[in-house]
Scaffold this active site. Structure first.
Site, short mmCIF file in Angstrom:
data_model
loop_
_atom_site.label_atom_id
_atom_site.label_comp_id
_atom_site.label_asym_id
_atom_site.label_seq_id
_atom_site.Cartn_x
_atom_site.Cartn_y
_atom_site.Cartn_z
N TYR A 190 61.91 -15.19 30.14
CA TYR A 190 61.36 -14.51 28.96
C TYR A 190 60.01 -15.13 28.56
CZ TYR A 190 61.32 -12.52 24.20
OH TYR A 190 61.00 -11.85 23.04
N GLU A 233 57.87 -17.26 30.10
CA GLU A 233 56.77 -17.20 31.07
C GLU A 233 56.41 -15.74 31.38
OE1 GLU A 233 55.03 -19.63 31.46
OE2 GLU A 233 56.05 -21.44 32.13
N ARG A 257 71.69 -12.66 18.77
CA ARG A 257 70.73 -13.45 18.01
C ARG A 257 71.36 -13.92 16.70
NH1 ARG A 257 65.36 -9.85 18.73
NH2 ARG A 257 66.88 -8.23 19.16
N VAL A 258 70.72 -14.93 16.10
CA VAL A 258 71.42 -15.69 15.07
C VAL A 258 71.78 -14.87 13.82
CG1 VAL A 258 69.33 -16.70 14.02
CG2 VAL A 258 71.49 -17.94 13.94
N ASN A 316 74.59 -12.37 14.58
CA ASN A 316 75.83 -13.12 14.83
C ASN A 316 76.45 -13.61 13.52
OD1 ASN A 316 75.82 -12.92 17.58
ND2 ASN A 316 75.65 -15.10 17.99
P1 NAD Z 1 65.71 -4.99 21.66
O1 NAD Z 1 66.43 -5.64 22.80
O2 NAD Z 1 66.49 -4.39 20.56
O3 NAD Z 1 64.73 -3.87 22.21
C1 NAD Z 1 64.15 -3.86 23.49
C2 NAD Z 1 64.16 -2.44 24.03
O4 NAD Z 1 63.53 -2.42 25.32
C3 NAD Z 1 65.58 -1.90 24.22
O5 NAD Z 1 65.68 -0.60 23.70
C4 NAD Z 1 65.78 -1.92 25.72
O6 NAD Z 1 66.71 -0.97 26.18
C5 NAD Z 1 64.35 -1.66 26.21
N1 NAD Z 1 64.09 -2.12 27.58
C6 NAD Z 1 64.41 -3.34 28.11
N2 NAD Z 1 63.98 -3.40 29.38
C7 NAD Z 1 63.36 -2.21 29.64
C8 NAD Z 1 62.73 -1.67 30.79
N3 NAD Z 1 62.62 -2.37 31.93
N4 NAD Z 1 62.22 -0.41 30.72
C9 NAD Z 1 62.34 0.31 29.58
N5 NAD Z 1 62.93 -0.15 28.46
C10 NAD Z 1 63.44 -1.41 28.50
O7 NAD Z 1 64.70 -6.10 21.11
P2 NAD Z 1 63.71 -6.06 19.85
O8 NAD Z 1 64.09 -7.15 18.96
O9 NAD Z 1 63.57 -4.68 19.34
O10 NAD Z 1 62.35 -6.48 20.56
C11 NAD Z 1 61.34 -5.55 20.88
C12 NAD Z 1 60.13 -6.28 21.48
O11 NAD Z 1 59.62 -7.22 20.52
C13 NAD Z 1 60.46 -7.08 22.74
O12 NAD Z 1 59.39 -6.97 23.64
C14 NAD Z 1 60.57 -8.50 22.23
O13 NAD Z 1 60.24 -9.43 23.24
C15 NAD Z 1 59.57 -8.51 21.09
N6 NAD Z 1 59.91 -9.55 20.10
C16 NAD Z 1 60.94 -9.35 19.23
C17 NAD Z 1 61.26 -10.35 18.33
C18 NAD Z 1 62.38 -10.21 17.32
O14 NAD Z 1 62.66 -11.19 16.62
N7 NAD Z 1 63.01 -9.07 17.17
C19 NAD Z 1 60.54 -11.56 18.33
C20 NAD Z 1 59.52 -11.72 19.26
C21 NAD Z 1 59.19 -10.69 20.13
N1 UDP Z 2 72.03 -19.87 16.99
C1 UDP Z 2 73.19 -20.38 16.41
N2 UDP Z 2 74.32 -19.63 16.45
C2 UDP Z 2 74.36 -18.39 16.99
C3 UDP Z 2 73.18 -17.85 17.57
C4 UDP Z 2 72.03 -18.64 17.55
O1 UDP Z 2 73.21 -21.51 15.87
O2 UDP Z 2 75.44 -17.76 16.97
C5 UDP Z 2 70.79 -20.68 16.92
C6 UDP Z 2 70.08 -20.84 18.26
O3 UDP Z 2 70.58 -21.97 18.96
C7 UDP Z 2 68.64 -21.03 17.81
C8 UDP Z 2 68.55 -20.20 16.52
O4 UDP Z 2 69.89 -19.97 16.11
O5 UDP Z 2 68.41 -22.38 17.49
C9 UDP Z 2 67.87 -18.86 16.73
O6 UDP Z 2 68.48 -18.21 17.83
P1 UDP Z 2 68.09 -16.74 18.30
O7 UDP Z 2 68.81 -16.50 19.58
O8 UDP Z 2 68.31 -15.80 17.18
O9 UDP Z 2 66.51 -16.78 18.52
P2 UDP Z 2 65.51 -17.77 19.30
O10 UDP Z 2 66.23 -19.02 19.73
O11 UDP Z 2 65.04 -16.97 20.44
O12 UDP Z 2 64.49 -18.05 18.28
#
Ligand code: NAD
Ligand code: UDP
Length: 319
Positions: free
Chosen positions: A145, A147, A186-187, A190
Site C-alpha cells: 500500500y 510504496e 479499520r479502527v 471496528n
Molecule cells: P474503500 O476500500 O472503501 O474504497 C476503495 C474503492 O476502490 C472500493 O470501492 C473498491 O472496490 C475499489 N477498488 C479497489 N481496487 C480496485 C481496482 N483495481 N479497480 C477498480 N476499483 C477498485 O476505501 P476508502 O476509504 O473509500 O478509500 C478511497 C481512497 O482514498 C483509496 O485510494 C485510499 O487509499 C484513499 N485514502 C483513504 C483514507 C481513509 O482514511 N479513508 C486515508 C488515506 C487515503
Molecule cells: N487498531 C486497533 N484496533 C482495531 C483496529 C485498529 O487498535 O481493531 C489500531 C491500529 O493498530 C492502528 C490504528 O488503530 O494503530 C489505526 O488503524 P487503521 O487500520 O484504522 O488505520 P492505519 O493504521 O492505516 O492508520
C-alpha cells in the site's frame, strides 16, 4: 455544459460520498469500481439519477472514455483488505495510476490522486508537513500500500513534468464516517461495531499509538476544493489536527455509544505507525480549508449510522 467527472473507486466509502457531492453540484458522474471493497448498496440511492453511471471495471486495465475530470480513488484502504492480495494492491496503485494518467493525457482531463498519510510511513517528524519524505519500510506487510501510493505520486509528478498532465495530489489522513464497510477492519468502524454489539474492543498493542480522525464530509470538501483550485499540484495534506491515542478513541466510542464493552489487547501489527497528525498549513492557506466537524460530533453520526445498519443492513442506502 455539465462536466463529465470520473470517480474511480466510486462505490467505496469515500468514493460514494464524492459521487453524491458531485451529482449535487450538477456534474455528470461516471463511477468506476471492481467492487472489491466497495458495494452497490453504497451507491444504490444514486442509481435513479440520469447523470450517474456505473462501470464495473478494474483500473489495472486501460479505460477508454471521454471525461473532463478524474478523481482516482480506486484502491483498498484498510490494512486487512490491502494485505489480502498485496500484489493486486500494488498493481491497483501503480498500473491504475498509469492507466488513469494515460486517460487524463489523452482527454486533457484534470486528475486528482487520492494519496495517503502512509507515504510518511512511521514518521520521525511530527506533525507531518508535505515536505517530509517519510520513513517507509519497502519490504514489510504494509509496503504494497505505502510504496504503491508513493510510486503513484512519482508517476503523477512525472506525467506532470513530462506530458504536462494537469495533476492534483491529496495526501489523505485517517477519515471515518457512515458507509465504512462493517467488516472494513479499520479502527473507527471496528470500535463502533464492537461497542454497539457489546463485544470487547480490540486494542492493538498498548493503545498508545496516535491517529488524527477527519469526518468524511470535511474530507470530501477538501478534495473538491483541491480539484477546483488553479495552479496547485500539491501534494496537499488533508486531515484533522485533533490527535488521539487508540485507547482514548476506544473510551470515547464506548462512552458515546453508551456501551458496556470492555477492552481486549491484541498484538500490534508489524510497522504500525506510532504517531500521525497532519500539518495542514498548506490546505488552510491555498484552499481555505480545515475540518469543521469535531470527533465527538462525527462519532455520533457514525454510531447512528451503524446502529441503523446493524438493525437492518438492507435499509441504509444513501445514509
Ligand atoms: P474503500 O476500500 O472503501 O474504497 C476503495 C474503492 O476502490 C472500493 O470501492 C473498491 O472496490 C475499489 N477498488 C479497489 N481496487 C480496485 C481496482 N483495481 N479497480 C477498480 N476499483 C477498485 O476505501 P476508502 O476509504 O473509500 O478509500 C478511497 C481512497 O482514498 C483509496 O485510494 C485510499 O487509499 C484513499 N485514502 C483513504 C483514507 C481513509 O482514511 N479513508 C486515508 C488515506 C487515503
Ligand atoms: N487498531 C486497533 N484496533 C482495531 C483496529 C485498529 O487498535 O481493531 C489500531 C491500529 O493498530 C492502528 C490504528 O488503530 O494503530 C489505526 O488503524 P487503521 O487500520 O484504522 O488505520 P492505519 O493504521 O492505516 O492508520
Amino acid at each position: 455544459m455539465k462536466k463529465k467527472v470520473l470517480v474511480t473507486g466510486g462505490a467505496g466509502f469515500l468514493g460514494s460520498h464524492l459521487c453524491e457531492r458531485l451529482l449535487s453540484e450538477g456534474d455528470d458522474v461516471i463511477c468506476v469500481d471492481n467492487f472489491f471493497t466497495g458495494s452497490k448498496e453504497n451507491i444504490a440511492h444514486l442509481m435513479g439519477n440520469p447523470f450517474f453511471e456505473v462501470l464495473r471495471h478494474d483500473v489495472t486495465f486501460p479505460l477508454y472514455i471521454e471525461v473532463d475530470q478524474i478523481y482516482n480513488l480506486a484502491c483498498p484502504a484498510s490494512p486487512i483488505h490491502y494485505q489480502f492480495d498485496p500484489v493486486q494492491t500494488t498493481k491497483t496503485s501503480v498500473h491504475g495510476a498509469i492507466n488513469m494518467l494515460g486517460l487524463a493525457k489523452r482527454t486533457k482531463a484534470r486528475i486528482l490522486q487520492a494519496s495517503t498519510s502512509e507515504v510518511y510511513g512511521d514518521p520521525e517528524l511530527h506533525p507531518q508537513p508535505e515536505s517530509y519524505w517519510g520513513k517507509v519500510n519497502p519490504i514489510g506487510i504494509r509496503s504494497c500500500y505505502d510504496e504503491g501510493k508513493r510510486c503513484a505520486e512519482t508517476l503523477f509528478f512525472d506525467y506532470y513534468r513530462q506530458h504536462k498532465v494537469d495533476i492534483r495530489v491529496a495526501r489523505i489522513f485517517n477519515t471515518y464516517g457512515p458507509r465504512m464497510n462493517v467488516c472494513d477492519g479499520r479502527v473507527v468502524s471496528n470500535f463502533v461495531v464492537q461497542a454497539l454489539q457489546e463485544k470487547d474492543i480490540t486494542l492493538y498493542g498498548d493503545g498508545s499509538q496516535t491517529r488524527s480522525f477527519c469526518y468524511v464530509d470535511d474530507l470530501i470538501e477538501g478534495l473538491v476544493r483541491l480539484m477546483n483550485t488553479e495552479n496547485l499540484t500539491g501534494p496537499v495534506n488533508l486531515g484533522s489536527c485533533g490527535e488521539f491515542t487508540m485507547r482514548e478513541l476506544a473510551e470515547k466510542v464506548v462512552a458515546i455509544a453508551g456501551s458496556n464493552s470492555g477492552i481486549t489487547f491484541e498484538p500490534l501489527p508489524m510497522d504500525d505507525p506510532k504517531q500521525r497528525r497532519p500539518d495542514i498549513t498548506l490546505a488552510m492557506e491555498k484552499l481555505a480549508w480545515e475540518p469543521a466537524i469535531a470527533l465527538d460530533a462525527g462519532l455520533n453520526k457514525t454510531i447512528e449510522y451503524f446502529k441503523k445498519y446493524l438493525a437492518n443492513p438492507e435499509s441504509l442506502s444513501g445514509s
